[in-house]
Design a protein around this motif. Structure first.
Motif, PDB file in Angstrom:
ATOM      1  N   PRO A 248       0.828  -1.221   0.000  1.00 44.41           N
ATOM      2  CA  PRO A 248       0.000   0.000   0.000  1.00 44.41           C
ATOM      3  C   PRO A 248       0.855   1.261   0.000  1.00 44.41           C
ATOM      4  O   PRO A 248       1.905   1.320   0.642  1.00 44.41           O
ATOM      5  N   VAL A 249       0.401   2.252  -0.732  1.00 43.21           N
ATOM      6  CA  VAL A 249       1.087   3.532  -0.822  1.00 43.21           C
ATOM      7  C   VAL A 249       0.421   4.512   0.137  1.00 43.21           C
ATOM      8  O   VAL A 249      -0.810   4.595   0.205  1.00 43.21           O
ATOM      9  N   MET A 250       1.235   5.244   0.887  1.00 40.17           N
ATOM     10  CA  MET A 250       0.698   6.230   1.815  1.00 40.17           C
ATOM     11  C   MET A 250      -0.126   7.261   1.047  1.00 40.17           C
ATOM     12  O   MET A 250       0.333   7.816   0.046  1.00 40.17           O
ATOM     13  N   PRO A 251      -1.379   7.531   1.480  1.00 37.06           N
ATOM     14  CA  PRO A 251      -2.189   8.531   0.785  1.00 37.06           C
ATOM     15  C   PRO A 251      -1.606   9.923   0.941  1.00 37.06           C
ATOM     16  O   PRO A 251      -0.646  10.118   1.706  1.00 37.06           O
ATOM     17  N   THR A 252      -2.165  10.890   0.244  1.00 38.56           N
ATOM     18  CA  THR A 252      -1.650  12.250   0.267  1.00 38.56           C
ATOM     19  C   THR A 252      -2.646  13.179   0.947  1.00 38.56           C
ATOM     20  O   THR A 252      -3.748  12.795   1.301  1.00 38.56           O
ATOM     21  N   VAL A 259      -3.586   9.450   8.808  1.00 37.29           N
ATOM     22  CA  VAL A 259      -3.016   8.106   8.940  1.00 37.29           C
ATOM     23  C   VAL A 259      -1.757   8.139   9.808  1.00 37.29           C
ATOM     24  O   VAL A 259      -1.589   7.323  10.727  1.00 37.29           O
ATOM     25  N   ARG A 260      -0.854   9.081   9.534  1.00 38.95           N
ATOM     26  CA  ARG A 260       0.393   9.135  10.300  1.00 38.95           C
ATOM     27  C   ARG A 260       0.146   9.500  11.765  1.00 38.95           C
ATOM     28  O   ARG A 260       0.899   9.079  12.653  1.00 38.95           O
ATOM     29  N   LEU A 276       0.530   0.068   7.720  1.00 40.31           N
ATOM     30  CA  LEU A 276      -0.408   0.298   6.626  1.00 40.31           C
ATOM     31  C   LEU A 276      -0.675  -0.993   5.865  1.00 40.31           C
ATOM     32  O   LEU A 276      -1.812  -1.279   5.463  1.00 40.31           O
ATOM     33  N   TYR A 277       0.382  -1.797   5.674  1.00 39.36           N
ATOM     34  CA  TYR A 277       0.222  -3.087   4.996  1.00 39.36           C
ATOM     35  C   TYR A 277      -0.690  -4.003   5.805  1.00 39.36           C
ATOM     36  O   TYR A 277      -1.573  -4.677   5.256  1.00 39.36           O
TER      37      TYR A 277
END
Length: 325
Positions: A248-252, A259-260, A276-277
């Protein structure tokens, strides 16, 4: 996360700035336009009555890509929107010999309430189809009608509206709810129902008041914040992009910030990528997802300081009871 289009779009960045602002023809003081914050503050003491603000814009599109790619009849549009009033204004920018695009867009005070968002889109004919969106600015500007200082303070919008008879039809099925959190847009919004609980808006917006009113205000604000954190976190992890190996790619944007902020309490001791994974696996595969909800609830409660607010409320009630007795 970027949307995927079934036709060629621009790879290069689109950038724009507000170069000047006039209010009813008079230049807005420089101190009320912040390039670093990308915010314009239109509220000025002693100048409450005005009709129109004109924003002067300069935009830059990836010209070489436009020239070499399958794009014709290119148009650069400035778009000014505000969710609270459902207002949308557009203006065409004109290309100058130097390659930049210049123009103005007007903000009518009667059509806006709190905070408007300004962006720029590139529109072109692609594969014979006119009017296709081929690119948008990465960073928006904000125009705040209630602030005197151009600071990007609000990461979440608060809108007071009548759910039953107000302008937003989609809220009418929720007319019995005191508030609703909406997270599908670029900025999360908490809609406060002005008619669900009589007197609630007055308590939430008042300053000071009795001890009971202060306790009610703090508890309600904390409850709203917990709902907002929970809704934002679920939205942020609900549609994650993945790279070539399925990671998974960290959203923007605001989703990344949420999330962080929440991950260390949702899955303590885990690196953000691993956490996240794990979350994405639980969500997509189903195992362990229900157990994770308790951790999400805890993390949201911690961010909204529910325990502290509840403790203060219990102590206040206890002192009041003892005083009465």
């Amino acid at each position: 996360m970027k949307s995927v289009f079934p036709y060629p779009t621009l790879f290069g960045d689109i950038a724009f700035d507000i170069t000047a602002v006039t209010v009813d023809g008079t230049p807005l003081p420089y101190a009320q336009v912040s390039t670093s914050e990308r915010t314009v503050a239109l509220h000025r003491s002693g100048r409450e009555h005005w009709t129109r603000a004109t924003l002067h814009l300069k935009a830059h599109l990836p010209e070489s890509e436009l020239a070499e790619g399958p794009f014709t009849a290119v148009t650069c549009l400035a778009v000014l929107t505000e969710k609270a009033t459902n207002t949308r204004t557009t203006a065409r920018l004109a290309r100058t010999p130097g390659g930049d695009w210049h123009g103005t867009i007007d903000l009518g005070k009667d059509h806006h309430l709190r905070r408007a968002t300004l962006t720029v889109h590139a529109i072109a004919t692609v594969e014979g189809v006119a009017g296709r969106l081929v690119g948008s600015a990465e960073q928006d500007w904000y125009v705040d009608l209630r602030e005197s200082t151009p600071i990007r303070r609000r990461e979440i919008d608060i809108v007071e509206v009548d759910f039953r008879d107000g302008p937003h039809e989609w809220l009418r099925p929720f007319h019995g709810a005191p508030w609703i959190v909406e997270t599908s847009a670029d900025t999360p919004t908490v809609y406060l129902n002005t008619t669900a609980v009589e007197g609630l808006m007055e308590v939430l917006t008042a300053k000071g008041g009795t001890t009971a009113e202060r306790v009610l205000r703090d508890m309600t604000a904390s409850h709203i914040a917990q709902d907002a954190w929970t809704a934002m976190f679920h939205t942020a992890i609900s549609d994650l992009d993945v790279d070539e190996d399925g990671t998974p790619v960290m959203p923007t944007g605001w989703r990344e910030a949420v999330v962080r902020t929440m991950l260390p309490d949702v899955l303590p001791g885990r690196q953000p990528t691993d956490a996240l994974y794990d979350i994405n696996e639980r969500r997509t595969q189903g195992f362990g997802w229900s157990q994770l909800q308790s951790a999400i609830q805890y993390a949201a409660g911690k961010r909204s300081r529910v325990t502290k607010k509840l403790t203060n409320a219990v102590r206040t009630v206890d002192r009041t009871d003892k005083g009465v007795n």
